[in-house]
Design a protein around this motif. Structure first.
Motif, PDB file in Angstrom:
ATOM      1  N   GLU A  96     -19.464  76.390  14.747  1.00 38.25           N
ATOM      2  CA  GLU A  96     -19.397  74.923  14.823  1.00 38.25           C
ATOM      3  C   GLU A  96     -20.081  74.416  16.097  1.00 38.25           C
ATOM      4  O   GLU A  96     -20.785  73.403  16.083  1.00 38.25           O
ATOM      5  CB  GLU A  96     -17.943  74.434  14.777  1.00 38.25           C
ATOM      6  N   THR A  97     -19.870  75.132  17.199  1.00 39.87           N
ATOM      7  CA  THR A  97     -20.521  74.757  18.464  1.00 39.87           C
ATOM      8  C   THR A  97     -22.033  74.850  18.327  1.00 39.87           C
ATOM      9  O   THR A  97     -22.768  73.967  18.786  1.00 39.87           O
ATOM     10  CB  THR A  97     -20.043  75.674  19.605  1.00 39.87           C
ATOM     11  N   LYS A 100     -23.365  71.905  16.321  1.00 38.08           N
ATOM     12  CA  LYS A 100     -23.471  70.689  17.146  1.00 38.08           C
ATOM     13  C   LYS A 100     -24.705  70.748  18.041  1.00 38.08           C
ATOM     14  O   LYS A 100     -25.428  69.756  18.194  1.00 38.08           O
ATOM     15  CB  LYS A 100     -22.222  70.512  18.006  1.00 38.08           C
ATOM     16  N   LYS A 103     -27.752  70.127  15.938  1.00 41.21           N
ATOM     17  CA  LYS A 103     -27.870  68.707  15.579  1.00 41.21           C
ATOM     18  C   LYS A 103     -28.424  67.899  16.755  1.00 41.21           C
ATOM     19  O   LYS A 103     -29.249  67.007  16.557  1.00 41.21           O
ATOM     20  CB  LYS A 103     -26.517  68.145  15.148  1.00 41.21           C
ATOM     21  N   ASN A 104     -27.966  68.203  17.959  1.00 42.35           N
ATOM     22  CA  ASN A 104     -28.476  67.491  19.142  1.00 42.35           C
ATOM     23  C   ASN A 104     -29.968  67.726  19.324  1.00 42.35           C
ATOM     24  O   ASN A 104     -30.731  66.798  19.616  1.00 42.35           O
ATOM     25  CB  ASN A 104     -27.723  67.920  20.407  1.00 42.35           C
TER      26      ASN A 104
END
Length: 195
Positions: A96-97, A100, A103-104
């Motif tokens: 999950e990290t 993220k 996505k950034n």
């Protein structure tokens, strides 16, 4: 440039729109350039007579250098590619990290190469790494498109993700929406006047 020009006669172009051109002796052209505080620059040496232009050579070189730097900057930013490294044995919260983080990077406009590096006997079970890559790809599916499908390169299994055009449009709309909403709302002073 200036005294380095070897021709006896030159065609001198003056004006911003290059509308005025006259054929004159090199001495007269050099005197004209000196009187106007400009340089005589040969721009068409293969013409008969050679074509010269009156301009500020230092400023001309500065503008050319600036254009070249801008072109390099644009090409460099267009070709940027970031990498996110995964492991076949990652916990769900670590994945999950990484989602993220991916996505950034995609929101910044960069292409992202997501890869899993195998160590030792892990290479015997590529299906485990495929599951990890699939989770990441599904996690960023709303903002990315798969540009290169999974492929093995030595001890690395990787995919290439690119920002999707729909996510770029959504980001533009989100940035524009707060500005229009703020301008549409009445100010405190306006409501007091109406009452």
């Amino acid at each position: 440039m200036n005294r380095r020009i070897r021709a006896d006669e030159v065609r001198v172009i003056r004006g911003e729109d290059s509308s005025v051109s006259t054929v004159m002796h090199i001495r007269d052209a050099l005197e004209m350039a000196e009187d106007e505080g400009l340089d005589l620059v040969e721009v068409g040496p293969n013409q008969n007579p050679p074509v010269c232009r009156l301009l500020d050579y230092g400023r001309f070189k500065f503008i050319q250098g600036k254009k070249q730097r801008e072109a390099r900057k644009v090409s460099r930013s267009a070709s940027k590619q970031k990498e996110v490294r995964l492991s076949p044995v990652m916990s769900d919260n670590d994945i999950e990290t990484k989602i993220k983080m991916t996505k950034n990077l995609l929101s910044e406009g960069a292409k992202v190469r997501v890869f899993v590096r195998f160590r030792g006997r892990q290479r015997a079970h590529p299906e485990i790494a495929m599951k990890v890559l699939r989770k990441v790809a599904e996690g960023v599916a709303s903002v990315a498109k798969l540009e290169k499908p999974p492929g093995m390169e030595g001890r690395v299994l990787s995919i290439l993700l690119a920002p999707s055009s729909t996510s770029k449009e959504r980001d533009r709309q989100e940035k524009a929406a707060p500005v229009t909403a703020a301008s549409a709302a009445p100010a405190d002073g306006d409501t007091a006047k109406e009452e």
